[in-house]
Scaffold this motif. Structure first.
Motif, PDB file in Angstrom:
ATOM      1  N   LYS A  66     -14.686  13.347 -17.976  1.00  0.00           N
ATOM      2  CA  LYS A  66     -14.137  13.713 -17.044  1.00  0.00           C
ATOM      3  C   LYS A  66     -13.736  12.195 -16.717  1.00  0.00           C
ATOM      4  O   LYS A  66     -14.051  11.461 -15.638  1.00  0.00           O
ATOM      5  N   GLN A 100     -10.332  10.514 -15.295  1.00  0.00           N
ATOM      6  CA  GLN A 100      -9.948  10.717 -13.140  1.00  0.00           C
ATOM      7  C   GLN A 100      -8.414  10.439 -13.195  1.00  0.00           C
ATOM      8  O   GLN A 100      -7.687   9.322 -13.009  1.00  0.00           O
ATOM      9  N   GLU A 154      -3.510  13.168 -10.395  1.00  0.00           N
ATOM     10  CA  GLU A 154      -3.948  14.600  -9.805  1.00  0.00           C
ATOM     11  C   GLU A 154      -5.677  14.854  -8.956  1.00  0.00           C
ATOM     12  O   GLU A 154      -5.419  15.657  -8.096  1.00  0.00           O
ATOM     13  N   TYR A 155      -6.732  14.967  -9.284  1.00  0.00           N
ATOM     14  CA  TYR A 155      -7.243  14.819  -9.462  1.00  0.00           C
ATOM     15  C   TYR A 155      -8.172  14.206  -8.418  1.00  0.00           C
ATOM     16  O   TYR A 155      -8.780  14.111  -7.491  1.00  0.00           O
ATOM     17  N   ILE A 156      -7.458  12.526  -8.413  1.00  0.00           N
ATOM     18  CA  ILE A 156      -7.992  12.108  -7.150  1.00  0.00           C
ATOM     19  C   ILE A 156      -7.103  12.364  -6.248  1.00  0.00           C
ATOM     20  O   ILE A 156      -7.699  11.832  -4.895  1.00  0.00           O
ATOM     21  N   SER A 157      -5.922  12.616  -5.843  1.00  0.00           N
ATOM     22  CA  SER A 157      -4.773  13.434  -4.687  1.00  0.00           C
ATOM     23  C   SER A 157      -6.053  14.303  -4.254  1.00  0.00           C
ATOM     24  O   SER A 157      -6.261  14.830  -3.044  1.00  0.00           O
ATOM     25  N   ASN A 158      -6.577  15.625  -5.396  1.00  0.00           N
ATOM     26  CA  ASN A 158      -7.381  16.597  -5.004  1.00  0.00           C
ATOM     27  C   ASN A 158      -8.350  16.636  -5.760  1.00  0.00           C
ATOM     28  O   ASN A 158      -8.401  17.537  -6.781  1.00  0.00           O
ATOM     29  N   GLN A 159      -9.684  16.387  -4.735  1.00  0.00           N
ATOM     30  CA  GLN A 159     -10.619  16.756  -5.568  1.00  0.00           C
ATOM     31  C   GLN A 159     -11.325  18.096  -5.739  1.00  0.00           C
ATOM     32  O   GLN A 159     -12.083  18.332  -6.032  1.00  0.00           O
ATOM     33  N   HIS A 160     -10.784  18.346  -4.569  1.00  0.00           N
ATOM     34  CA  HIS A 160     -11.186  19.601  -4.230  1.00  0.00           C
ATOM     35  C   HIS A 160     -10.202  21.119  -5.114  1.00  0.00           C
ATOM     36  O   HIS A 160     -10.580  21.901  -4.383  1.00  0.00           O
ATOM     37  N   GLN A 161      -9.374  20.382  -6.389  1.00  0.00           N
ATOM     38  CA  GLN A 161      -8.790  21.381  -6.948  1.00  0.00           C
ATOM     39  C   GLN A 161      -9.431  22.811  -7.947  1.00  0.00           C
ATOM     40  O   GLN A 161      -9.379  23.929  -8.094  1.00  0.00           O
ATOM     41  N   GLU A 162     -11.065  22.450  -7.443  1.00  0.00           N
ATOM     42  CA  GLU A 162     -11.541  23.188  -8.549  1.00  0.00           C
ATOM     43  C   GLU A 162     -12.724  24.798  -7.914  1.00  0.00           C
ATOM     44  O   GLU A 162     -13.364  25.256  -8.387  1.00  0.00           O
TER      45      GLU A 162
END
Length: 63
Positions: A9, A11, A14-22
């Motif tokens: 996974k 990082q 995009e993932y760091i800016s919005n960790q709740h995207q899932e």
């Protein structure tokens, strides 16, 4: 020798800016037990261009 590891996974920015995207918003609201403001709120005008939203029943939570 240099040891190279590959993480499954990565990082991204995009993932760091919005960790709740899932997770969707509703499941996060249920998990945090927040107050349900749908048909459960009063809007109070403060007279200076601002307003305050108050829950009628604070025990009504999102399900």
């Amino acid at each position: 020798m240099k040891r190279v590891t590959i993480s499954s996974k990565r990082q991204t920015r995009e993932y760091i800016s919005n960790q709740h995207q899932e997770n969707d918003l509703h499941s996060r609201m249920v998990k945090s037990k927040c107050i349900d403001y749908r048909n459960n709120s009063e809007i109070i005008e403060l007279g200076n261009g601002y307003s305050k939203i108050i829950a009628k029943d604070r025990l009504k939570i999102v399900k």
